[in-house]
Design an enzyme around this catalytic site. Structure first.
Site, PDB file in Angstrom:
ATOM      1  N   PRO A   1     -41.881  49.244   6.731  1.00 22.47           N
ATOM      2  CA  PRO A   1     -41.237  48.590   5.582  1.00 22.47           C
ATOM      3  C   PRO A   1     -41.012  47.107   5.873  1.00 22.47           C
ATOM      4  O   PRO A   1     -40.857  46.725   7.045  1.00 22.47           O
ATOM      5  CB  PRO A   1     -39.889  49.317   5.457  1.00 22.47           C
ATOM      6  CG  PRO A   1     -39.959  50.496   6.336  1.00 22.47           C
ATOM      7  CD  PRO A   1     -41.025  50.253   7.360  1.00 22.47           C
TER       8      PRO A   1
ATOM      9  N   TYR B   1     -58.959  59.363 -10.341  1.00 22.19           N
ATOM     10  CA  TYR B   1     -57.808  60.199  -9.985  1.00 22.19           C
ATOM     11  C   TYR B   1     -57.071  60.607 -11.257  1.00 22.19           C
ATOM     12  O   TYR B   1     -57.055  59.868 -12.240  1.00 22.19           O
ATOM     13  CB  TYR B   1     -56.872  59.444  -9.042  1.00 22.19           C
ATOM     14  CG  TYR B   1     -57.471  59.219  -7.674  1.00 22.19           C
ATOM     15  CD1 TYR B   1     -57.756  60.300  -6.836  1.00 22.19           C
ATOM     16  CD2 TYR B   1     -57.785  57.937  -7.224  1.00 22.19           C
ATOM     17  CE1 TYR B   1     -58.320  60.111  -5.575  1.00 22.19           C
ATOM     18  CE2 TYR B   1     -58.348  57.735  -5.969  1.00 22.19           C
ATOM     19  CZ  TYR B   1     -58.615  58.824  -5.151  1.00 22.19           C
ATOM     20  OH  TYR B   1     -59.183  58.635  -3.909  1.00 22.19           O
ATOM     21  N   HIS B   2     -56.477  61.800 -11.208  1.00 21.96           N
ATOM     22  CA  HIS B   2     -55.847  62.353 -12.409  1.00 21.96           C
ATOM     23  C   HIS B   2     -54.460  62.921 -12.135  1.00 21.96           C
ATOM     24  O   HIS B   2     -54.130  63.249 -11.002  1.00 21.96           O
ATOM     25  CB  HIS B   2     -56.726  63.480 -12.974  1.00 21.96           C
ATOM     26  CG  HIS B   2     -58.016  63.011 -13.533  1.00 21.96           C
ATOM     27  ND1 HIS B   2     -59.152  62.913 -12.769  1.00 21.96           N
ATOM     28  CD2 HIS B   2     -58.350  62.559 -14.773  1.00 21.96           C
ATOM     29  CE1 HIS B   2     -60.136  62.433 -13.517  1.00 21.96           C
ATOM     30  NE2 HIS B   2     -59.683  62.209 -14.730  1.00 21.96           N
TER      31      HIS B   2
ATOM     32  N   GLU C   1     -51.505  67.545 -14.897  1.00 24.79           N
ATOM     33  CA  GLU C   1     -51.811  68.092 -16.221  1.00 24.79           C
ATOM     34  C   GLU C   1     -53.305  67.964 -16.539  1.00 24.79           C
ATOM     35  O   GLU C   1     -53.938  68.903 -17.025  1.00 24.79           O
ATOM     36  CB  GLU C   1     -50.979  67.336 -17.255  1.00 24.79           C
ATOM     37  CG  GLU C   1     -50.929  68.002 -18.593  1.00 24.79           C
ATOM     38  CD  GLU C   1     -50.273  67.113 -19.643  1.00 24.79           C
ATOM     39  OE1 GLU C   1     -49.872  65.973 -19.308  1.00 24.79           O
ATOM     40  OE2 GLU C   1     -50.195  67.566 -20.794  1.00 24.79           O
TER      41      GLU C   1
ATOM     42  N   PHE D   1     -64.154  82.092  -9.070  1.00 23.11           N
ATOM     43  CA  PHE D   1     -65.578  82.192  -9.411  1.00 23.11           C
ATOM     44  C   PHE D   1     -66.063  83.550  -8.931  1.00 23.11           C
ATOM     45  O   PHE D   1     -65.969  83.855  -7.731  1.00 23.11           O
ATOM     46  CB  PHE D   1     -66.376  81.084  -8.728  1.00 23.11           C
ATOM     47  CG  PHE D   1     -65.959  79.702  -9.162  1.00 23.11           C
ATOM     48  CD1 PHE D   1     -66.478  79.139 -10.327  1.00 23.11           C
ATOM     49  CD2 PHE D   1     -65.026  78.982  -8.433  1.00 23.11           C
ATOM     50  CE1 PHE D   1     -66.080  77.873 -10.740  1.00 23.11           C
ATOM     51  CE2 PHE D   1     -64.623  77.724  -8.839  1.00 23.11           C
ATOM     52  CZ  PHE D   1     -65.150  77.166  -9.992  1.00 23.11           C
TER      53      PHE D   1
ATOM     54  N   HIS E   1     -50.751  68.489   0.909  1.00 27.85           N
ATOM     55  CA  HIS E   1     -49.980  67.269   1.144  1.00 27.85           C
ATOM     56  C   HIS E   1     -50.145  66.357  -0.062  1.00 27.85           C
ATOM     57  O   HIS E   1     -51.260  65.940  -0.389  1.00 27.85           O
ATOM     58  CB  HIS E   1     -50.440  66.570   2.429  1.00 27.85           C
ATOM     59  CG  HIS E   1     -49.954  67.269   3.668  1.00 27.85           C
ATOM     60  ND1 HIS E   1     -50.683  67.361   4.815  1.00 27.85           N
ATOM     61  CD2 HIS E   1     -48.770  67.913   3.902  1.00 27.85           C
ATOM     62  CE1 HIS E   1     -49.973  68.031   5.721  1.00 27.85           C
ATOM     63  NE2 HIS E   1     -48.818  68.377   5.195  1.00 27.85           N
TER      64      HIS E   1
ATOM     65  N   GLU F   1     -52.309  62.958  -0.484  1.00 27.04           N
ATOM     66  CA  GLU F   1     -53.718  62.951  -0.092  1.00 27.04           C
ATOM     67  C   GLU F   1     -54.589  63.200  -1.329  1.00 27.04           C
ATOM     68  O   GLU F   1     -55.221  64.232  -1.476  1.00 27.04           O
ATOM     69  CB  GLU F   1     -53.938  63.993   1.017  1.00 27.04           C
ATOM     70  CG  GLU F   1     -53.095  63.659   2.252  1.00 27.04           C
ATOM     71  CD  GLU F   1     -52.998  64.777   3.292  1.00 27.04           C
ATOM     72  OE1 GLU F   1     -53.722  65.783   3.160  1.00 27.04           O
ATOM     73  OE2 GLU F   1     -52.198  64.639   4.233  1.00 27.04           O
TER      74      GLU F   1
ATOM     75  N   LYS G   1     -69.072  71.627  -9.678  1.00 28.48           N
ATOM     76  CA  LYS G   1     -70.353  71.756  -8.978  1.00 28.48           C
ATOM     77  C   LYS G   1     -70.732  73.239  -8.826  1.00 28.48           C
ATOM     78  O   LYS G   1     -71.872  73.628  -9.079  1.00 28.48           O
ATOM     79  CB  LYS G   1     -70.241  71.072  -7.604  1.00 28.48           C
ATOM     80  CG  LYS G   1     -71.506  71.072  -6.780  1.00 28.48           C
ATOM     81  CD  LYS G   1     -72.518  70.104  -7.326  1.00 28.48           C
ATOM     82  CE  LYS G   1     -73.748  70.020  -6.446  1.00 28.48           C
ATOM     83  NZ  LYS G   1     -74.881  69.411  -7.187  1.00 28.48           N
TER      84      LYS G   1
ATOM     85  N   ARG H   1     -45.209  63.232   0.748  1.00 29.36           N
ATOM     86  CA  ARG H   1     -46.085  64.199   1.426  1.00 29.36           C
ATOM     87  C   ARG H   1     -45.640  65.652   1.213  1.00 29.36           C
ATOM     88  O   ARG H   1     -46.457  66.562   1.046  1.00 29.36           O
ATOM     89  CB  ARG H   1     -46.052  63.868   2.922  1.00 29.36           C
ATOM     90  CG  ARG H   1     -46.569  64.948   3.868  1.00 29.36           C
ATOM     91  CD  ARG H   1     -46.379  64.465   5.309  1.00 29.36           C
ATOM     92  NE  ARG H   1     -46.530  65.503   6.300  1.00 29.36           N
ATOM     93  CZ  ARG H   1     -47.658  65.714   6.998  1.00 29.36           C
ATOM     94  NH1 ARG H   1     -48.732  64.997   6.769  1.00 29.36           N
ATOM     95  NH2 ARG H   1     -47.704  66.653   7.914  1.00 29.36           N
TER      96      ARG H   1
ATOM     97  N   HIS I   1     -57.697  68.098   3.558  1.00 29.81           N
ATOM     98  CA  HIS I   1     -56.706  67.021   3.712  1.00 29.81           C
ATOM     99  C   HIS I   1     -57.436  65.682   3.783  1.00 29.81           C
ATOM    100  O   HIS I   1     -58.653  65.625   3.847  1.00 29.81           O
ATOM    101  CB  HIS I   1     -55.940  67.181   5.033  1.00 29.81           C
ATOM    102  CG  HIS I   1     -55.075  68.395   5.113  1.00 29.81           C
ATOM    103  ND1 HIS I   1     -53.714  68.333   5.096  1.00 29.81           N
ATOM    104  CD2 HIS I   1     -55.381  69.716   5.225  1.00 29.81           C
ATOM    105  CE1 HIS I   1     -53.199  69.547   5.193  1.00 29.81           C
ATOM    106  NE2 HIS I   1     -54.193  70.419   5.275  1.00 29.81           N
TER     107      HIS I   1
ATOM    108  N   GLU J   1     -60.288  66.931   7.466  1.00 29.65           N
ATOM    109  CA  GLU J   1     -59.644  65.654   7.129  1.00 29.65           C
ATOM    110  C   GLU J   1     -60.764  64.810   6.534  1.00 29.65           C
ATOM    111  O   GLU J   1     -61.693  64.413   7.242  1.00 29.65           O
ATOM    112  CB  GLU J   1     -59.051  64.970   8.362  1.00 29.65           C
ATOM    113  CG  GLU J   1     -57.875  65.701   9.002  1.00 29.65           C
ATOM    114  CD  GLU J   1     -56.563  65.571   8.232  1.00 29.65           C
ATOM    115  OE1 GLU J   1     -56.493  64.760   7.288  1.00 29.65           O
ATOM    116  OE2 GLU J   1     -55.610  66.289   8.589  1.00 29.65           O
TER     117      GLU J   1
HETATM  118 ZN   LIG Z   1     -52.579  66.593   5.131  1.00 32.71          ZN
END
Ligand SMILES: [Zn+2]
Length: 420
Positions: free
Chosen positions: A69, A123-124, A127, A163, A181, A184, A197, A239, A308, A382
């Site tokens: 910070p 990014y969404h 909803e 599926f 998390h 992410e 896909k 997180r 992640h 990751e």
């Molecule tokens: Zn994570």
């Protein structure tokens, strides 16, 4: 009317309450030996500095990332210099990065409204992701359906896409988990792209068609819905879950320390204010319990993959010990093939190894629980990147990330199909 709409939009997004990060910087700190690691830990654990360890130093040569910070910058710099720790400033001003991300999202919302089309390269909100899951089911009703496996602490749906070509028969299954998390964001974005896909490629791509002839795939794009919503409305870098901890004002539990697998041991904290707080007891988080109960009741899951970011790693159990898992050699071989497939698209390099040595020791984590409950093929990814953008990976990297990840996921799923 305009005023009402405008005011409503402000309340709806909670934009007034958003935490700002003006002048906050991300430091990349190099650690060259055990002594430097303990100095770093001392720094990160000093309560008054309010540092957020984004990435632990997993090994010598793999530096730590720490969010500092603005009010702690001077003190942190002099600590690092006094103790001879090498560092560089990886992000000069975090708020500038977040403002850019926010502008892009708002631009995309306007575009989607006019085109009436979900943009997989953006990014969404929760909803929007849930709506798109419904759209996929509408477009592919013979293959996809939704299952509500429970609710979050704040009563949001734990919404899963299934599926299946099994016509109701209980078949061996694969669990794809994302967004446990909250901050992410690339994880849910990759998951929803993956859902589309799978649906599009079934009947066209030989590998996915053959996997779905034998197995079902369950995909949970947002495993921590309250936390995810909170990253949009209040704090982009949240997180944990959003559950209340009695006796403290600190909110939330790390859902990736809350599973009933060596709960409360190494690499988890009993301090509710910590980012790795393990919770009051195993499965105390409704989000974790919903998934654990569903998987146990189903009884035929053979594979569990948890997505992640960041770090570019493909990992397997254990996280709670550095001892080798019984199937470590086989899992290592599968993970290496996965990393190779991932890299084949655009050269993105993923490291491979057990969680405890690949990243850090962590008890009560998701894939250790899966493995110890008989799901042998348990992997944690990751995703991108290695720290340049970290949790704020730009939206133009969503599709390249999802595309390469898909090659990795397919490698695992094909292997599982051939070996169960
Ligand atoms: Zn994570």
């Amino acid at each position: 009317m305009k005023w009402i709409l405008f005011f409503g939009a402000l309340i709806g997004s909670g934009i007034c309450d958003r935490e700002t990060f003006s002048g906050h910087q991300v430091f990349r700190i190099n650690v060259r030996n055990g002594d430097e690691i303990s100095k770093l830990n001392r720094l990160v654990n000093s309560d008054n500095l309010k540092l957020d360890l984004w990435k632990s130093p997993s090994a010598v040569g793999h530096p730590a990332d720490v969010l500092v910070p603005s009010f702690s910058l001077r003190e942190v710099k002099s600590f690092l210099e006094d103790h001879g720790l090498e560092y560089l400033v990886a992000v000069e001003d975090l708020q500038t990065v977040l403002d850019n991300e926010d502008q892009q999202m708002q631009h995309n919302v306007r575009q989607e409204l006019s085109s009436n089309c979900f943009n997989y390269g953006a990014y969404h909100t929760l909803e929007a992701i849930h709506n798109e899951m419904d759209n996929i089911v509408k477009c592919y009703p013979h293959l996809a359906s939704t299952v509500e496996i429970g609710h979050s602490f704040e009563n949001r749906s734990m919404y899963v896409l299934k599926f299946s070509t099994g016509e109701g028969r209980q078949r061996p299954a694969i669990w794809l988990n994302a967004g446990i998390h909250a901050r992410e964001w690339i994880s849910p974005a990759t998951a929803i792209w993956t859902a589309k896909k799978i649906a599009c490629d079934y009947g066209k791509d030989q590998a996915i068609t053959s996997i779905l002839k034998k197995m079902d795939i369950f995909l949970l794009p947002v495993a921590n819905p309250d936390g995810y919503v909170y990253t949009h409305t209040h704090n982009r870098l949240w997180r944990k879950t959003r559950s209340i901890n009695p006796g403290t004002t600190c909110i939330g539990t790390d859902p990736n320390r809350n599973w009933d697998s060596k709960f409360g041991e190494v690499g988890a904290s009993d301090n509710p204010c910590s980012e790795i707080y393990h919770g009051a007891h195993p499965n105390s988080e409704m989000e974790v319990k919903s998934v654990a109960d569903f998987i146990k009741n189903h009884g035929k899951f053979k594979c569990f993959i948890d997505l992640h970011n960041y770090g570019q790693l493909v990992m397997y159990p254990y996280g709670y010990t550095t001892e080798k898992a019984q199937d470590a050699d086989e899992l290592d071989m599968v993970a290496k093939n996965t990393a190779k497939a991932l890299a084949s698209l655009s050269g993105t390099q993923f490291r491979v190894g057990p969680i405890a040595t690949g990243i850090y020791r962590a008890s009560g984590n998701t894939v250790d629980w899966a493995y110890d409950n008989g799901i042998k093929y348990a992997f944690t990814f990751e995703l991108r990147d290695t720290g340049h953008y970290a949790f704020t990976l730009p939206a133009d990297q969503i599709i390249p990330t999802a595309q390469e990840t898909w090659l990795g996921l397919k490698t695992i799923m094909e292997y599982v199909q051939d070996n169960i």
